[in-house]
Motif scaffolding. Structure first.
Motif, PDB file in Angstrom:
ATOM      1  N   ILE A 169      -8.995  59.546  67.054  1.00 50.98           N
ATOM      2  CA  ILE A 169      -7.838  59.679  67.939  1.00 50.98           C
ATOM      3  C   ILE A 169      -8.244  59.354  69.377  1.00 50.98           C
ATOM      4  O   ILE A 169      -9.272  59.830  69.860  1.00 50.98           O
ATOM      5  CB  ILE A 169      -7.293  61.121  67.925  1.00 50.98           C
ATOM      6  CG1 ILE A 169      -6.979  61.584  66.493  1.00 50.98           C
ATOM      7  CG2 ILE A 169      -6.069  61.259  68.820  1.00 50.98           C
ATOM      8  CD1 ILE A 169      -6.793  63.100  66.394  1.00 50.98           C
ATOM      9  N   ILE A 170      -7.425  58.563  70.062  1.00 54.02           N
ATOM     10  CA  ILE A 170      -7.501  58.454  71.521  1.00 54.02           C
ATOM     11  C   ILE A 170      -6.244  59.131  72.048  1.00 54.02           C
ATOM     12  O   ILE A 170      -5.122  58.721  71.727  1.00 54.02           O
ATOM     13  CB  ILE A 170      -7.592  56.998  71.998  1.00 54.02           C
ATOM     14  CG1 ILE A 170      -8.858  56.335  71.452  1.00 54.02           C
ATOM     15  CG2 ILE A 170      -7.593  56.946  73.535  1.00 54.02           C
ATOM     16  CD1 ILE A 170      -9.012  54.876  71.860  1.00 54.02           C
ATOM     17  N   TYR A 171      -6.435  60.174  72.852  1.00 58.15           N
ATOM     18  CA  TYR A 171      -5.346  61.103  73.174  1.00 58.15           C
ATOM     19  C   TYR A 171      -5.192  61.219  74.687  1.00 58.15           C
ATOM     20  O   TYR A 171      -6.040  61.795  75.369  1.00 58.15           O
ATOM     21  CB  TYR A 171      -5.685  62.461  72.568  1.00 58.15           C
ATOM     22  CG  TYR A 171      -4.612  63.522  72.646  1.00 58.15           C
ATOM     23  CD1 TYR A 171      -3.716  63.702  71.602  1.00 58.15           C
ATOM     24  CD2 TYR A 171      -4.504  64.367  73.751  1.00 58.15           C
ATOM     25  CE1 TYR A 171      -2.743  64.697  71.647  1.00 58.15           C
ATOM     26  CE2 TYR A 171      -3.527  65.355  73.810  1.00 58.15           C
ATOM     27  CZ  TYR A 171      -2.650  65.510  72.764  1.00 58.15           C
ATOM     28  OH  TYR A 171      -1.695  66.482  72.818  1.00 58.15           O
ATOM     29  N   VAL A 172      -4.106  60.659  75.227  1.00 62.53           N
ATOM     30  CA  VAL A 172      -3.816  60.774  76.657  1.00 62.53           C
ATOM     31  C   VAL A 172      -3.160  62.125  76.929  1.00 62.53           C
ATOM     32  O   VAL A 172      -2.197  62.506  76.260  1.00 62.53           O
ATOM     33  CB  VAL A 172      -2.887  59.641  77.123  1.00 62.53           C
ATOM     34  CG1 VAL A 172      -2.422  59.898  78.561  1.00 62.53           C
ATOM     35  CG2 VAL A 172      -3.594  58.299  77.051  1.00 62.53           C
ATOM     36  N   THR A 173      -3.698  62.848  77.905  1.00 63.93           N
ATOM     37  CA  THR A 173      -3.143  64.148  78.252  1.00 63.93           C
ATOM     38  C   THR A 173      -3.407  64.468  79.720  1.00 63.93           C
ATOM     39  O   THR A 173      -4.376  63.984  80.307  1.00 63.93           O
ATOM     40  CB  THR A 173      -3.737  65.260  77.368  1.00 63.93           C
ATOM     41  OG1 THR A 173      -3.172  66.521  77.741  1.00 63.93           O
ATOM     42  CG2 THR A 173      -5.252  65.343  77.518  1.00 63.93           C
TER      43      THR A 173
END
Length: 360
Positions: free
Chosen positions: A190-194
């Motif tokens: 997962i690449i997860y922008v937050t």
């Protein structure tokens, strides 16, 4: 945790009016990679280039040996086998939820795993929405449908751009660990922008920080977050992040004892089990300094430190870098306090941190 390692290489040199983003990254995609930075820094632009929705010259993207883009080639989005959820999920309004999901599988020529579909529908709480038109969904429902759609085709990687921003806090708190564990089981990184520090500290395994026109990768999340200077992150002084391990939970008093690089600390009782590792955040405004160890104080975390740096924060404020063990913390104190204590480099003093001030 199941190993979900793929290698990703990204070279970007984007220059637009009032915007620039440069990246020269080579990283293993392991489980969950957080993508973090201030608004407008280029996180969405970064993801859209990876998925093939944006295209810029002098770009090179290689995933697990497959060239997605370079000077001579460009693989279209539908051929990259990537799952993508945008900040505002794109769903076809003229189709219902089930048709949107099936269309995704069809586009990637994927045979639907019915057991997985049933599990995701139940856990994402959309099993009762399958026949509903997209136009009748709430923002949070659209995001949950988009997440399911991004996974059901079993992509190589999922790229999620604030995928749960419209979902309530309690539901998000249960969904993120479920989604991370599910992706690990399916061997999908997962690449997860937050923008959430809590999500980064509790769930991410490594980080890409996008700030000041450049992207940088690190496996040391605590160190990277400590270095980055983002106004909303440091509105109560400078943040320091420490790796921690649970030593014991004191149910009688509702506190947890943890081991960190600066020694043992007590924090408000957490949900982690003994031996489990996580990260904590300490703000410089929550650290005070004394010349001797207090014996009649309500503060539980009092420990010896050495003054390593004295810097001016503003006309009347000082930032004192304090070292203990293998790590450092920072205290922001007034110029007056600094002079009263007569602080000098290498002085041995005591740092104090309230238990309730340490967050995770």
């Amino acid at each position: 945790m199941v190993d979900t390692k793929l290698n990703l290489s990204v070279k970007l040199n984007i220059k637009r009016e009032q915007f620039a983003l440069k990246a020269d990254l080579s990283l293993p995609l392991e489980n969950m990679t957080a993508c973090f930075g201030p608004s407008g820094a280029g996180k969405t632009t970064f993801l859209r280039h990876l998925v093939g929705l944006d295209k810029s010259p002098k770009t090179s993207i290689v995933l697990d040996g497959d060239i997605l883009q370079d000077d001579d080639s460009f693989i279209e989005t539908h051929r990259r086998n990537l799952g993508f959820v945008d900040q505002n999920p794109f769903l076809f309004d003229h189709l219902n939820v089930e048709q949107n999901i099936m269309l995704s599988a069809k586009n990637f020529s994927t045979v639907i795993n019915k057991d997985l579909l049933s599990e995701l529908k139940e856990c994402l709480k959309i099993d009762n929405l399958m026949s509903r038109k997209v136009s009748r969904l709430s923002g949070g429902e659209k995001q949950r449908v988009a997440i399911l759609r991004s996974l059901i085709s079993l992509p190589k990687v999922v790229l999620w751009d604030e995928p749960l921003s419209a979902v309530g806090y309690k539901q998000k708190e249960s969904l993120i660990p479920y989604l991370k564990n599910t992706c690990a089981r399916l061997r999908i990184p997962i690449i997860y922008v937050t923008h959430s520090i809590d999500e980064i500290l509790n769930y991410s395994d490594q980080i890409i920080i996008i700030n000041d026109g450049k992207a940088e990768f690190s496996k040391n999340i605590s160190q990277s977050l400590t270095k980055v200077q983002i106004p909303y992150l440091n509105r109560k002084g400078i943040s320091v992040f420490l790796d921690a391990k649970v030593i014991r939970n004191d149910n009688r008093y509702g506190i947890t004892i943890i081991e960190t690089g600066i020694g043992r600390l007590s924090i408000p009782e957490c949900q982690f089990e003994v031996g489990q590792r996580f990260r904590v955040r300490i703000l410089s405004d929550d650290v005070s300094i004394t010349l001797s160890k207090s014996k009649d104080s309500s503060i539980s975390n009092i420990f010896k430190v050495k003054v390593k740096k004295i810097a001016t924060d503003s006309k009347h404020m000082k930032i004192i870098t304090l070292e203990s063990g293998s790590a450092q913390i920072k205290a922001r104190i007034t110029k007056k306090s600094s002079e009263i204590l007569n602080l000098e480099l290498n002085d041995e003093v005591f740092a104090q941190i309230k238990t309730v001030a340490i967050t995770y």
